[in-house]
Design a protein around this motif. Sequence first.
Motif: not given
Length: 93
Positions: A16-22, A35-39, A41-48
């Motif tokens: 699990q990961k938590l991204y802090r952004l401004q 914006a978090a660029q989760v991909c 760390d998790f290439p399978e993710t589809q944030p779009e």
Amino acid sequence: MAKLTIEVAYGTAQKQKLYRLQLDEPCTARQAAIAAQVCTDFPETQPETAPLGIFGKIVPDEQLLRDGDRVEIYRPLLADPKEARRKRVAQQK
């Protein structure tokens, strides 16, 4: 322009990961997820396209964020929860 401090959360059973952004205000849940660029760390993710929530409640893509919100990126269900429970109960008998 005002800034928002938000968090974006994503995880699997193993990590699990938590991204802090401004981010600049106004900002939507979908914009924050991307914006978090989760991909990285998790290439399978589809944030779009993945379903999103704020503090456990499903929200639409265009939901405007408030300072301190935590956007959650959800994974698709691999099994129907009701069917999985039925199978577990049947195995216990």
